[in-house]
Motif scaffolding. Structure first.
Motif, PDB file in Angstrom:
ATOM      1  N   UNK A  88     -75.656  59.324  25.622  1.00  0.00           N
ATOM      2  CA  UNK A  88     -74.307  59.669  25.198  1.00  0.00           C
ATOM      3  C   UNK A  88     -74.140  61.172  25.093  1.00  0.00           C
ATOM      4  N   UNK A  89     -72.914  61.613  24.832  1.00  0.00           N
ATOM      5  CA  UNK A  89     -72.665  63.050  24.726  1.00  0.00           C
ATOM      6  C   UNK A  89     -71.417  63.300  23.881  1.00  0.00           C
ATOM      7  N   UNK A  90     -71.293  64.538  23.396  1.00  0.00           N
ATOM      8  CA  UNK A  90     -70.127  64.956  22.604  1.00  0.00           C
ATOM      9  C   UNK A  90     -69.745  66.377  22.993  1.00  0.00           C
ATOM     10  N   UNK A  91     -68.450  66.576  23.236  1.00  0.00           N
ATOM     11  CA  UNK A  91     -67.926  67.901  23.547  1.00  0.00           C
ATOM     12  C   UNK A  91     -67.704  68.666  22.245  1.00  0.00           C
ATOM     13  N   UNK A  92     -68.118  69.942  22.149  1.00  0.00           N
ATOM     14  CA  UNK A  92     -67.842  70.720  20.930  1.00  0.00           C
ATOM     15  C   UNK A  92     -66.351  70.749  20.619  1.00  0.00           C
ATOM     16  N   UNK A  93     -66.031  70.792  19.335  1.00  0.00           N
ATOM     17  CA  UNK A  93     -64.631  70.826  18.917  1.00  0.00           C
ATOM     18  C   UNK A  93     -64.060  72.231  19.073  1.00  0.00           C
ATOM     19  N   UNK A  94     -62.735  72.312  19.042  1.00  0.00           N
ATOM     20  CA  UNK A  94     -62.075  73.618  19.065  1.00  0.00           C
ATOM     21  C   UNK A  94     -62.503  74.460  17.874  1.00  0.00           C
ATOM     22  N   UNK A  95     -62.709  73.821  16.745  1.00  0.00           N
ATOM     23  CA  UNK A  95     -63.171  74.519  15.550  1.00  0.00           C
ATOM     24  C   UNK A  95     -64.532  75.178  15.781  1.00  0.00           C
ATOM     25  N   UNK A  96     -65.458  74.436  16.371  1.00  0.00           N
ATOM     26  CA  UNK A  96     -66.794  74.977  16.619  1.00  0.00           C
ATOM     27  C   UNK A  96     -66.780  76.079  17.673  1.00  0.00           C
ATOM     28  N   UNK A  97     -65.891  75.952  18.647  1.00  0.00           N
ATOM     29  CA  UNK A  97     -65.867  76.903  19.760  1.00  0.00           C
ATOM     30  C   UNK A  97     -65.209  78.232  19.405  1.00  0.00           C
ATOM     31  N   UNK A  98     -64.125  78.185  18.641  1.00  0.00           N
ATOM     32  CA  UNK A  98     -63.276  79.375  18.570  1.00  0.00           C
ATOM     33  C   UNK A  98     -63.011  79.915  17.166  1.00  0.00           C
ATOM     34  N   UNK A  99     -63.332  79.174  16.128  1.00  0.00           N
ATOM     35  CA  UNK A  99     -62.943  79.617  14.793  1.00  0.00           C
ATOM     36  C   UNK A  99     -64.147  80.082  13.970  1.00  0.00           C
ATOM     37  N   UNK A 100     -64.273  81.384  13.698  1.00  0.00           N
ATOM     38  CA  UNK A 100     -65.241  81.845  12.703  1.00  0.00           C
ATOM     39  C   UNK A 100     -64.728  81.527  11.304  1.00  0.00           C
ATOM     40  N   UNK A 101     -65.626  81.498  10.331  1.00  0.00           N
ATOM     41  CA  UNK A 101     -65.159  81.227   8.975  1.00  0.00           C
ATOM     42  C   UNK A 101     -66.053  81.936   7.963  1.00  0.00           C
ATOM     43  N   UNK A 102     -65.521  82.043   6.749  1.00  0.00           N
ATOM     44  CA  UNK A 102     -66.235  82.658   5.638  1.00  0.00           C
ATOM     45  C   UNK A 102     -66.197  81.728   4.444  1.00  0.00           C
ATOM     46  N   UNK A 103     -67.322  81.711   3.701  1.00  0.00           N
ATOM     47  CA  UNK A 103     -67.398  81.047   2.406  1.00  0.00           C
ATOM     48  C   UNK A 103     -68.033  82.055   1.459  1.00  0.00           C
ATOM     49  N   UNK A 104     -67.204  82.582   0.546  1.00  0.00           N
ATOM     50  CA  UNK A 104     -67.699  83.650  -0.310  1.00  0.00           C
ATOM     51  C   UNK A 104     -68.080  84.860   0.520  1.00  0.00           C
ATOM     52  N   UNK A 105     -69.286  85.373   0.305  1.00  0.00           N
ATOM     53  CA  UNK A 105     -69.756  86.550   1.043  1.00  0.00           C
ATOM     54  C   UNK A 105     -70.385  86.194   2.377  1.00  0.00           C
ATOM     55  N   UNK A 106     -70.628  84.911   2.606  1.00  0.00           N
ATOM     56  CA  UNK A 106     -71.285  84.478   3.837  1.00  0.00           C
ATOM     57  C   UNK A 106     -70.263  84.330   4.964  1.00  0.00           C
TER      58      UNK A 106
END
Length: 704
Positions: free
Chosen positions: A463-481
């Motif tokens: 089987x296989x899964x295509x990466x989501x738009x979130x994983x491909x294009x959106x950086x994110x921050x949680x606190x200082x990380x």
């Protein structure tokens, strides 16, 4: 909420028999088919095409949806089925609610394919699941197929498939209301009408609560407060025969979900609307089905940075609008090829597109310094063929394959300064190259009846899964990380095998399955550096922060055993049943290069042990009592297995009394012993828990 079938308690995993609705007589049809009988026209059956011979080859559980709980928490009792977090949709961040099976976790995107009446349900942008949106539906049952490589359902089923089936309710009006701890309210409506030879169902649900404080009591500060929630949904379904053979099924639903995480600047809001139309011919020699659907989603979420002493909080990030759309279609035909052979041929198409609009680097709680927009689109086009053969009186063989063409298009990320000294200045303006390729999915297996009681089975799959738009294009921050996106992520690819047996003898049923899965190119957040510094894709990271990037690991391997057992003790005490299940998973990361530091570790949020059990008594009128337990073993918060989440045992109970054939009174309790179910732990040791002990009392009235 859901359609309320009989005052059924918590069901543990091996529920193989359909249970009639409260006040509704059982029929003799397949347990996943609810029928409106009429001698003048073909019966209306609300599922898709009939189950094939080959379904018995795989590790499959069929269960009624427990009407006394949310859909999300009903499914948690399937051993090996888990979400990224232990907390449920009343307090969890909605972007953490992906679903998986068999230890193939460590990622908030779903690695199991969730389907409602044939329609894929993962969020078009992020791959997570908006669980409150299902509580308004009139659902009858679910089928969980553990193990990947679903040939006929499309890409994404790398750990398994979870199918939800709508129910048909006849002529009925039901109202329900319950009041619980912390000023919680749960109310629902079910309206069913037979219109000519069709069936109209309207269902609605509303839930709210003042919530609990997620941080454990000994670590709370002045910023901590109850995590309140408010959720609602409405669904309309119409089913009708168009001819002697063809049936029309239409669905429209909408939901809204507001919750916060227990401190200022942690609010979440999620809206959605779906529509689908399906035509089915299950009576002709050439059986076929055709489906088209649309998903519309929009959510916004805010993140606050809390001081170490939890005395203050400030806004650090907000996604103020994330609109996304999913479109799709599917066609299947089953040619008549002989009494002992079943053949399935078809194809499907799915497109997702979405954009995230964000503010970050706040000068104060109301003034962001920078904004970002990012997004793109994905598409898959697939064709499949699968055949099942009754090779002898005792042997069933099945096998199939599909080919998918996929593309990732129009990817972009743009960041703009919002305030002085350079308002309007473009910090980043990236356009990513389109990509495309093909992937193969395959699955095959056998089931051999050694005798009338014992069946031996085995299967293998890709089987296989295509990466989501979130994983491909959106950086994110949680606190200082800070975590950077990765537009170059490759699809995840899974290969696996299983062997098992099913034994039935009188009152007892036993199923045992051993499995091995290997997920290549598993997407994970890999820590690359510590601050302070300026890093690609995220900018400046402070001294107390870390810089990570989504990357493809070499692999995650998962091996284990699943045991399901059920006892129907109705001959001893009418309506008495006992069920239990156990799942053992030994999962391990194979990492090299940037991911060498996590090589040999267990994936984040994956327990080794999971046990569920229940004892249920209920009479025909709906009066009953149940007690159920769920044990989840220790698991790790992080990829380097430094932060540990303790094991937990929870016990739930329910009592119901049918006062008349139209009025039901019930009491429920969640987490009877008030066990501390640890849902998260931060790098500085702050522990967040899942829902505490909660009492409910409610009424259910059937007006007609």
């Amino acid at each position: 909420m859901k359609k309320y079938i009989s005052a059924l308690p918590l069901l543990a995993p091996l529920c193989l028999a359909s249970v009639p609705a409260w006040g509704q007589e059982a029929d003799g049809n397949d347990e996943n088919q609810v029928v409106i009988a009429d001698l003048r026209l073909p019966e209306i059956v609300v599922t898709g095409l009939p189950v094939t011979l080959g379904e018995g080859v795989y590790s499959t559980i069929e269960t009624d949806i427990d009407p006394s709980r949310t859909v999300e928490n009903s499914l948690r009792d399937i051993p090996g089925l888990q979400q990224f977090r232990r907390s449920d949709a009343r307090s969890a961040n909605p972007t953490s609610q992906g679903v998986t099976l068999r230890g193939l976790g460590g990622n908030a995107s779903s690695r199991a394919l969730l389907i409602l009446d044939g329609v894929p349900q993962a969020d078009p942008f992020g791959g997570w699941v908006a669980w409150p949106g299902y509580d308004a539906l009139a659902l009858g049952s679910a089928r969980i197929t553990r193990g990947g490589g679903s040939v006929t359902d499309g890409q994404g089923a790398i750990s398994g498939t979870i199918e939800l089936f709508s129910d048909t309710v006849g002529d009925r009006i039901e109202l329900g209301a319950a009041y619980g701890s912390r000023n919680s309210v749960d109310a629902d409506l079910l309206f069913g009408r037979e219109l000519g030879q069709g069936q109209l169902t309207i269902s609605a649900d509303y839930a709210r609560g003042d919530g609990f404080i997620p941080i454990i009591e000994s670590q709370r500060g002045s910023v901590d407060r109850p995590a309140e929630y408010e959720q609602a949904g409405l669904a309309v379904r119409f089913v009708a025969p168009l001819s002697d053979n063809v049936e029309l099924q239409t669905n429209v639903r909408a939901f809204t979900d507001d919750r916060e995480r227990g401190f200022a600047f942690s609010e979440n809001h999620n809206d959605g609307a779906d529509a689908s139309i399906r035509l089915i011919d299950r009576n002709s020699d050439w059986q076929w089905s055709a489906l088209a659907y649309v998903q519309i989603r929009n959510f916004d979420v805010s993140f606050g940075g809390v001081a170490d002493d939890r005395s203050s909080v400030s806004r650090v990030f907000e996604q103020f609008s994330v609109p996304s759309t999913g479109l799709g279609a599917r066609f299947e035909v089953r040619p008549p090829v002989g009494d002992d052979v079943e053949l399935r041929i078809g194809g499907d198409w799915r497109r997702t597109e979405g954009t995230t609009k964000e503010n970050f680097f706040f000068a104060d709680n109301d003034t962001p310094r920078r904004s970002r927009t990012a997004g793109g689109s994905t598409a898959t086009y697939g064709a499949f063929v699968e055949a099942s053969l009754q090779a002898g009186e005792a042997l069933v063989l099945t096998g199939g394959g599909r080919v998918d063409f996929w593309s990732i298009d129009d990817g972009f990320r743009k960041e703009i300064e919002l305030i002085d000294p350079f308002p309007g200045a473009v910090r980043t303006d990236e356009q990513f190259a389109n990509r495309s390729d093909t992937e193969f999915t395959g699955r095959g297996g056998f089931a051999y009846d050694i005798n009338d009681q014992l069946t031996f089975r085995g299967a293998a799959y890709l089987g296989w899964r295509l990466p989501t738009l979130n994983e491909l294009f959106r950086p994110f921050r949680v606190g200082s990380d800070a975590t950077a996106a990765n537009e170059s992520l490759e699809p995840e690819r899974m290969k696996g095998a299983e062997i098992g047996m099913d034994w039935t003898s009188g009152i007892a049923k036993l199923g045992v399955t051993a499995f091995y899965n290997q997920l290549d190119n598993a997407v994970a957040n890999i820590t690359l550096a510590n601050g302070p510094g300026v890093f690609p894709g995220v900018g400046f990271v402070a001294a107390d922060g870390t810089y990570s990037q989504r990357q493809n690991l070499d692999a995650i391997t998962s091996r284990g055993v699943e045991i399901d057992v059920a006892f129907d003790l109705g001959d001893l005490v009418e309506g008495l049943a006992v069920r239990a299940a156990y799942s053992f998973v030994d999962a391990e990361v194979d990492g090299s290069g940037d991911a060498a530091a996590v090589d040999g570790f267990r994936p984040a949020q994956v327990p080794r042990h999971n046990v569920t059990g229940s004892i249920v008594w209920e009479n025909e009128a709906g009066t009953g009592i149940s007690l159920s337990a769920r044990y989840v073993g220790q698991q790790f918060e992080d990829d380097v297995n430094f932060l540990s989440l303790a094991d937990a045992l929870t016990i739930d109970g329910r009592m119901a009394l049918a006062v008349t054939d139209r009025l039901l009174v019930e009491t429920r309790i969640e987490n009877l012993l008030d066990a501390r179910v640890e849902a998260a732990v931060s790098s500085n040791g702050i522990i967040e828990r899942a829902f505490p002990r909660t009492f409910w009392v409610g009424l259910r009235a059937r007006i007609e």
